[in-house]
Design a protein around this motif. Sequence first.
Motif, PDB file in Angstrom:
ATOM      1  N   MET A   1       0.846  -1.204   0.000  1.00 11.28           N
ATOM      2  CA  MET A   1       0.000   0.000   0.000  1.00 11.28           C
ATOM      3  C   MET A   1       0.888   1.264   0.000  1.00 11.28           C
ATOM      4  O   MET A   1       1.670   1.471   0.929  1.00 11.28           O
ATOM      5  CB  MET A   1      -0.871  -0.042   1.272  1.00 11.28           C
ATOM      6  N   SER A   2       0.785   2.119  -1.007  1.00 11.98           N
ATOM      7  CA  SER A   2       1.605   3.339  -1.058  1.00 11.98           C
ATOM      8  C   SER A   2       0.861   4.495  -0.384  1.00 11.98           C
ATOM      9  O   SER A   2      -0.368   4.506  -0.348  1.00 11.98           O
ATOM     10  CB  SER A   2       1.936   3.681  -2.506  1.00 11.98           C
ATOM     11  N   TYR A   3       1.641   5.432   0.177  1.00 12.77           N
ATOM     12  CA  TYR A   3       0.991   6.561   0.866  1.00 12.77           C
ATOM     13  C   TYR A   3       1.920   7.775   0.906  1.00 12.77           C
ATOM     14  O   TYR A   3       3.135   7.645   0.742  1.00 12.77           O
ATOM     15  CB  TYR A   3       0.546   6.165   2.276  1.00 12.77           C
ATOM     16  N   ILE A   4       1.332   8.945   1.175  1.00 12.86           N
ATOM     17  CA  ILE A   4       2.075  10.211   1.243  1.00 12.86           C
ATOM     18  C   ILE A   4       2.113  10.655   2.699  1.00 12.86           C
ATOM     19  O   ILE A   4       1.117  10.514   3.420  1.00 12.86           O
ATOM     20  CB  ILE A   4       1.371  11.286   0.388  1.00 12.86           C
ATOM     21  N   THR A   5       3.277  11.191   3.134  1.00 11.99           N
ATOM     22  CA  THR A   5       3.357  11.714   4.518  1.00 11.99           C
ATOM     23  C   THR A   5       3.888  13.146   4.495  1.00 11.99           C
ATOM     24  O   THR A   5       4.444  13.590   3.490  1.00 11.99           O
ATOM     25  CB  THR A   5       4.329  10.891   5.395  1.00 11.99           C
ATOM     26  N   GLU A   6       3.692  13.821   5.609  1.00 12.51           N
ATOM     27  CA  GLU A   6       4.349  15.116   5.818  1.00 12.51           C
ATOM     28  C   GLU A   6       5.800  14.842   6.185  1.00 12.51           C
ATOM     29  O   GLU A   6       6.099  13.792   6.761  1.00 12.51           O
ATOM     30  CB  GLU A   6       3.672  15.870   6.974  1.00 12.51           C
ATOM     31  N   PRO A   7       6.732  15.803   5.878  1.00 14.19           N
ATOM     32  CA  PRO A   7       8.113  15.607   6.328  1.00 14.19           C
ATOM     33  C   PRO A   7       8.175  15.598   7.856  1.00 14.19           C
ATOM     34  O   PRO A   7       7.366  16.259   8.515  1.00 14.19           O
ATOM     35  CB  PRO A   7       8.875  16.810   5.770  1.00 14.19           C
TER      36      PRO A   7
END
Length: 187
Positions: A1-7
């Motif tokens: 599962m791919s996902y985006i995060t905050e730095p």
Amino acid sequence: MSYITEPEHFFNGQKGSLRGNNVGSKKTYLKDLDGFFGDEKVRDSMNQDTLVYEVQYYFPVEDGREGGLFFGITTINPGKVGDEYFMTKGHYHEKRDRGEYYWCITGEGMLILMDGERNCRAEKMSPESLHYIPGYTAHRVVNTGAAPLVFGACWPADAGHNYGEIKMRGFSARVLDKDHEPMLIDE
Ligand code: PAN
Ligand code: ZN
């Protein structure tokens, strides 16, 4: 599962300051610098609680992990011990072949580099200057300006620091104020 995060970490591009989880800080005062400046009598006569420099660091892996990288932001206050500018202790890496990057964020100064034969050279530092420190090379930063000198650093997590050799033998040259001009003077 791919996902985006905050730095997870941020550093201020003007002042350098680092924020995020697990950011540590180490302060170095004049009392910690016994033996590093040329004129020990003058250093000893000054207020020992003067803050000379502070490192904010982020170590994402444990100390010594091969392949890992460490990150630090160093702020050196302006000041002098006699005619010698405030500076970092300076060190070789414990694992001698490990290199490092420094880059200047704000302020003016010099990076003193000394090879294994004790040959010294100094690179001028000013905002946006980038400095590659090769392996086998001792490194020390000097603040030659009237404002704090702030620089970033990135080095291998297994580099380690060897301060003993510098404390014992010093660098073979020092940056001194000669008539308001910073000069690299051989010992
Ligand atoms: C830097 C230095 C930092 C403080 O992060 O550790 O500027 O200087 P001293 O360690 O010489 O007191 C670095 O070179 N790390 O490897
Ligand atoms: Zn280093």
